[in-house]
Design an enzyme around this catalytic site. Sequence first.
Site, PDB file in Angstrom:
ATOM      1  N   ASN A 136      63.087  62.826  83.523  1.00 21.24           N
ATOM      2  CA  ASN A 136      62.942  64.052  82.725  1.00 21.24           C
ATOM      3  C   ASN A 136      61.805  64.871  83.314  1.00 21.24           C
ATOM      4  O   ASN A 136      60.647  64.699  82.952  1.00 21.24           O
ATOM      5  CB  ASN A 136      62.671  63.682  81.262  1.00 21.24           C
ATOM      6  CG  ASN A 136      62.483  64.900  80.376  1.00 21.24           C
ATOM      7  OD1 ASN A 136      62.632  66.029  80.838  1.00 21.24           O
ATOM      8  ND2 ASN A 136      62.154  64.674  79.124  1.00 21.24           N
ATOM      9  N   CYS A 139      60.954  68.757  80.448  1.00 28.85           N
ATOM     10  CA  CYS A 139      60.651  68.928  79.027  1.00 28.85           C
ATOM     11  C   CYS A 139      59.838  70.204  78.840  1.00 28.85           C
ATOM     12  O   CYS A 139      58.753  70.345  79.400  1.00 28.85           O
ATOM     13  CB  CYS A 139      59.868  67.742  78.473  1.00 28.85           C
ATOM     14  SG  CYS A 139      59.395  68.012  76.745  1.00 28.85           S
ATOM     15  N   ASN A 201      68.536  70.779  80.744  1.00 31.23           N
ATOM     16  CA  ASN A 201      67.669  70.559  79.596  1.00 31.23           C
ATOM     17  C   ASN A 201      67.704  71.821  78.702  1.00 31.23           C
ATOM     18  O   ASN A 201      68.468  72.745  78.970  1.00 31.23           O
ATOM     19  CB  ASN A 201      66.232  70.257  80.072  1.00 31.23           C
ATOM     20  CG  ASN A 201      65.475  69.375  79.089  1.00 31.23           C
ATOM     21  OD1 ASN A 201      65.589  69.532  77.873  1.00 31.23           O
ATOM     22  ND2 ASN A 201      64.692  68.436  79.608  1.00 31.23           N
ATOM     23  N   GLY A 252      74.848  70.821  77.174  1.00 32.03           N
ATOM     24  CA  GLY A 252      74.391  72.055  76.544  1.00 32.03           C
ATOM     25  C   GLY A 252      75.416  72.511  75.518  1.00 32.03           C
ATOM     26  O   GLY A 252      76.361  73.218  75.852  1.00 32.03           O
TER      27      GLY A 252
END
Lengths: 318, 276
Positions: A136, A139, A201, A252
């Site tokens: 990740n 973020c 993300n 998404g």
Amino acid sequence: MVENAASATGPSIATRIGKLDLPAPTLMGSGCYGSGEEYAPFVDLAGIGGIVLKSVTRFPRLGNAPPRLVATPSGLLNAIGLQNPGIDAYLENDVAKFAERPCAVIGSVAGFSVDDYAYVTERLAARDEIDAIELNISCPNVGSEGETFACDPGLAEQATRAARRVTAKTLIVKLSPNVTDIAAIARVVEAAGADALAVVNTVRGMAIDVETAKPRLGNTTGGLSGAAIRPIAVLAVWEVARAVKIPIVGQGGIENARDALEFILAGASAVSIGTGNFTDPRAPQTVADGLRSYLAERRIASLRDVVGKANPGFAGVR
Amino acid sequence: MPALETSPAIHRTVVSDRREPAPGISVVGLYAPRLAGATRPGQFAMVVPPGGERAATALGIYEAQGDRISLMLVAVGPRTRELATLPLGAQLDLFGPLGNGFDLAALGDEVALVAGGVGLASLLLPARELLARGARVYLFYGARTAGALVDADLFAELGARVYVATDDGTLGWAGYVTDLLRETAMHFSGIAACGPSPMLRAVARVAADLGVRAQLSLEETFACGVGACWGCVVGLSRESAQAPRFPAPAPGETRDYVHARICKEGPVFWAHELRW
């Protein structure tokens, strides 16, 4: 990996992400699904492809001050701030129980330095309960530090390379939509050794309370998810699919099979469901069933045959 | 509160009855036999939006008897309006029961229930159970105006003593229900409250001043409702038994609280353990 019985009787929705063979192309998005046990009363985890666990960092994190959520039109704005117990306690108390999950378990690693990514990835990936690692680097809710890695090609490359060096397990790198040229970032991450890309993300956003004249999130800004960002995410997959040859996990605002198909036709080999679980915990089953019906109605044997079909520039999956 | 051993599930329910006790406030009755049997006082359910496209809505379970439950809601936005106008016979999917309810045994035998608006919805099951075991129950019930005080008679019929307050003074005490609670200066063995956050903060202050422990059922926006997303948190003393098990704090971390999930560790917390 548990073979899904249903896939043997109809079209195959099995897919492959790096070294992971998945009976269904449905991953559950990091931070949205806990460790899976929270949803076990409502959905058969054996029918999903895998769970991407909540991100873990080197040290414990208290997370952002509340409020952490704002419902927006067709979307959800969040700023959780990577609350987690830190890698030491996580390995000691949490990871062992992941062995019981009847699906792939993908650990998620977040960090604030290249060294963080290497350190946490190495320790987490060493555990047998963890089938793969998602990095990740995107973020948006931890000041400027967290997302910096996904927005700077040099840092994205370094973080990926550092994680690659310490594990042979499948390495998925999660990209940010908050960049000018996501294809350029995707290329350097592929070159740095990623096995797959998670695209995308959350989209940065904010909401203001006009009564109090203050931002509505404790963190001021947040990340937007849900149906509101689907067209942004589909375009990102479309662009990335033309730039790289590693598989893409599209995500998404996916709530049903038609949503998932948009990503798959754009070039995603798998999809991830996050906010969609909050509308209905049966979303993973709804998506898998709908994908099988779509293929069966068109007499298509395998989901792999439609990956990238709408995208003339799709580079193919190596 | 002690963690409840519950088995949440997805329930397909059917709208069995509906009434509008005040403009904008609806009580929707649902045929839901398994859910009715499984629900403990203070628990909630997540309502799957019939039209999709929106996050599920968390609602306290108001009544739960026989094969029927009901939900009390204020129609304020598209989600609640959709629920308030469901026709009889319509299907509605819920998942629950969720959360840890009130610890009624810890409240003693002289219990004040404090409700703000439709926060009342989380207090009927506690009232019923407390009265059944012989406790005396005092309902302090506040709303904007007399017309928004609904179902007070239902609590009175059960045997609770009811004290009402209205912001505009149209019925009962003129002002906040928490000031009424303070002014009565009665002795309580425990307080249980549900309502908007400012009211609950006031309950916490009054309870501390009266030297009584209070259990607060917090209202918050939930995304998942099942403890997966960490979106609904409140500061909770590190020492609380309800605090998520977080080992050593990070280097340099001086805060003496952790963020507990309202949907999972709560929604009911001891007021004196909150750091908010």
